[in-house]
Scaffold this active site. Structure first.
Site, PDB file in Angstrom:
ATOM      1  N   HIS A  22       0.830  -1.213   0.000  1.00 63.15           N
ATOM      2  CA  HIS A  22       0.000   0.000   0.000  1.00 63.15           C
ATOM      3  C   HIS A  22       0.862   1.261   0.000  1.00 63.15           C
ATOM      4  O   HIS A  22       0.485   2.274  -0.581  1.00 63.15           O
ATOM      5  CB  HIS A  22      -0.922   0.005   1.234  1.00 63.15           C
ATOM      6  CG  HIS A  22      -1.942  -1.092   1.202  1.00 63.15           C
ATOM      7  ND1 HIS A  22      -3.265  -0.875   0.929  1.00 63.15           N
ATOM      8  CD2 HIS A  22      -1.815  -2.436   1.371  1.00 63.15           C
ATOM      9  CE1 HIS A  22      -3.924  -2.028   0.946  1.00 63.15           C
ATOM     10  NE2 HIS A  22      -3.062  -2.992   1.226  1.00 63.15           N
ATOM     11  N   ASP A 114      -5.890   5.762   1.640  1.00 59.48           N
ATOM     12  CA  ASP A 114      -6.089   4.380   1.218  1.00 59.48           C
ATOM     13  C   ASP A 114      -7.528   3.957   1.522  1.00 59.48           C
ATOM     14  O   ASP A 114      -8.081   4.313   2.569  1.00 59.48           O
ATOM     15  CB  ASP A 114      -5.112   3.487   1.995  1.00 59.48           C
ATOM     16  CG  ASP A 114      -5.002   2.095   1.405  1.00 59.48           C
ATOM     17  OD1 ASP A 114      -3.947   1.787   0.824  1.00 59.48           O
ATOM     18  OD2 ASP A 114      -5.975   1.310   1.508  1.00 59.48           O
TER      19      ASP A 114
END
Ligand code: UDP
Length: 448
Positions: A22, A114
């Site tokens: 990520h 995110d």
């Protein structure tokens, strides 16, 4: 790739989830938007904080994540899911305080967080800030995730394995869905996925690390079902490579070994930054590689074999058996390895970054997914794009490796993979869909 700058003085605040798969795309996105003229602040947790010295062009703000103070969370890499749930609670106040401090200094045009930081939507709403979501996996994956409550009601999360595609979700099977939940934290995962979907739909837009031509049908469903602007501008690593955001040090000492190997002869093996295996699985992998008689470069991340620091569980006689044919490292410059002419196949867990990196280099895959989105990515690789084969339990590893490296079937996969690689390049080039989407994203942010 074209990332021409249009000067503007807008500041964006980006908040990556602190895991390698990520952090890489979020920092790549930060670079892409910085190259478009935006000022960038990265808000990050103390846990797995990015290496700031590689990014003098950004401002970094650290927030407390509560992990070190918590006695209730037994953290290891196998418990990623409870850790993410925990941080979605423990970061609320620190994140809000950080934004309030930043807002005293200057306005923030938009937050980019995110998708798995689902709590950030309500914080953004409370401060009247637009939030754009970065989804670091495929569009096909989110459609499967969105269907999970219904699949659960219809009994698809129970343990009978069926290999037929699920109606409306083909080519996904219930075997794939069971693997998505392949750990002891099913309830927590259901909670995480449903909060992620709900707060992604509530956002002001979604940035995808994928490109339209790869996921045409998922793109049209998402455009209808998620009523927010969608920006498929990937693959991000084609604009900026991932090495500067690597949490582990990359070993390059094997490069001269790789240079000496014939074209398309080496099996590159890596299962990413989180997957863990038991000793039996590790031993099976080792003998599979040895028995295939092929050359291989194997990334064994320290701690990835339960109960071992690194290679203690390698079977006796393995090193002597493979000799110069094999090379084992702790962490590699993966994109560079995949781009190397000597690499013939990628044996992967099908994390989305690894899957995209392989597609971008035209390298066929052997798919051994563990959990999360990996079984979904692997199913698309084998059944839709047909650039890889599944290696399931009980299959003879050496035979599967030979199929891809030596057989006609492997050559055909390579051809299809090369044609996907061409599509990526067209999409990112001037006038291509990803390129256009990026222009649209910049215009959109400037209107917020
Ligand atoms: N990676 C790397 N060196 C390695 C193995 C992996 O740099 O030896 C990088 C890889 O290029 C990718 C990321 O780590 O960008 C892994 O992300 P992915 O989504 O594939 O899997 P995850 O780690 O999230 O399971």
């Amino acid at each position: 790739m074209s990332t021409e700058s249009r000067p503007n003085d807008r500041r964006l605040a980006l908040f990556p989830l602190p895991f390698q798969g990520h952090i890489n795309p979020m920092l790549q996105l930060a670079n892409i938007l910085h190259a478009k003229g935006f000022k960038i602040t990265i808000i990050h947790t103390v846990f797995n904080s990015p290496n700031q010295s590689n990014y003098p062009q950004f401002t970094f703000k650290s927030i407390s994540d509560g992990l070190s103070e918590s006695k209730n969370i037994n953290f290891n890499l196998d418990t990623t899911n409870p850790v993410v749930n925990f941080m979605n609670r423990s970061c609320i106040e620190p994140f809000k305080d950080c934004l309030l401090r930043l807002l005293k200094e200057e306005p923030i045009a938009c937050l980019i967080t995110d998708a798995l930081w689902h709590f950030t939507q309500s914080v953004a709403d409370s401060l009247n800030l637009p939030r754009i979501v970065l989804r670091t996996s495929s569009m096909s994956c989110i459609l499967v995730y969105a269907a999970i409550p219904i699949l659960n009601e219809n009994g698809y999360l129970k343990t009978t394995i069926q290999e037929d595609p699920i109606p409306d979700l083909a080519p996904i099977t219930n075997k794939d869905i069971l693997k998505v939940f392949n750990d002891e934290f099913k309830e927590g995962k259901l909670e995480l996925i449903s909060s992620m979907i709900k707060n992604t739909k509530a956002a002001s837009g979604i940035i995808w690390n994928t490109f339209k031509e790869l996921e045409e049908s998922a793109f049209s469903v998402i455009s209808q079902d998620f009523c927010v602007p969608n920006f498929p501008i990937g693959p991000f690593h084609k604009y900026f490579p991932a090495y500067s955001s690597s949490l582990l040090e990359q070993d390059r000492s094997f490069m001269s070994w790789l240079d000496q190997q014939p074209d398309r002869s080496v099996v590159y093996v890596s299962f990413g930054s989180i997957a863990q295996m038991d000793e039996v699985g590790f031993t099976d992998m080792a003998w599979g590689l040895a028995n295939s008689k092929q050359r291989f470069l194997w990334v064994v991340r320290p701690g990835s074999v339960s109960g071992s620091e690194w290679l203690e569980s390698l079977p006796e006689g393995f090193i002597e058996e493979v000799g110069e044919r094999g090379c084992i490292v702790k962490w590699a410059p993966q994109q560079e390895v995949l781009a190397h002419r000597a690499v013939g196949v990628f044996w992967t867990h099908n994390g989305w970054n690894s899957t995209l990196e392989s597609i971008c280099e035209g390298v066929p895959m052997i798919c051994s997914p563990y959990s999360y989105d990996q079984p979904i990515n692997a199913r698309y690789v084998t059944d839709v794009w047909r650039v890889g084969v599944m290696l399931d339990n009980g299959m003879e590893t050496a035979r599967v490796i030979k199929r891809v490296i030596e057989d006609k079937e492997g050559g055909e996969m390579r051809e299809r993979s090369k044609s996907l690689q061409e599509k990526v390049n067209l999409s990112l080039g001037k006038g291509g869909s990803a390129n256009q989407s990026l222009e649209n994203l910049v215009d959109y942010i400037l209107t917020l």
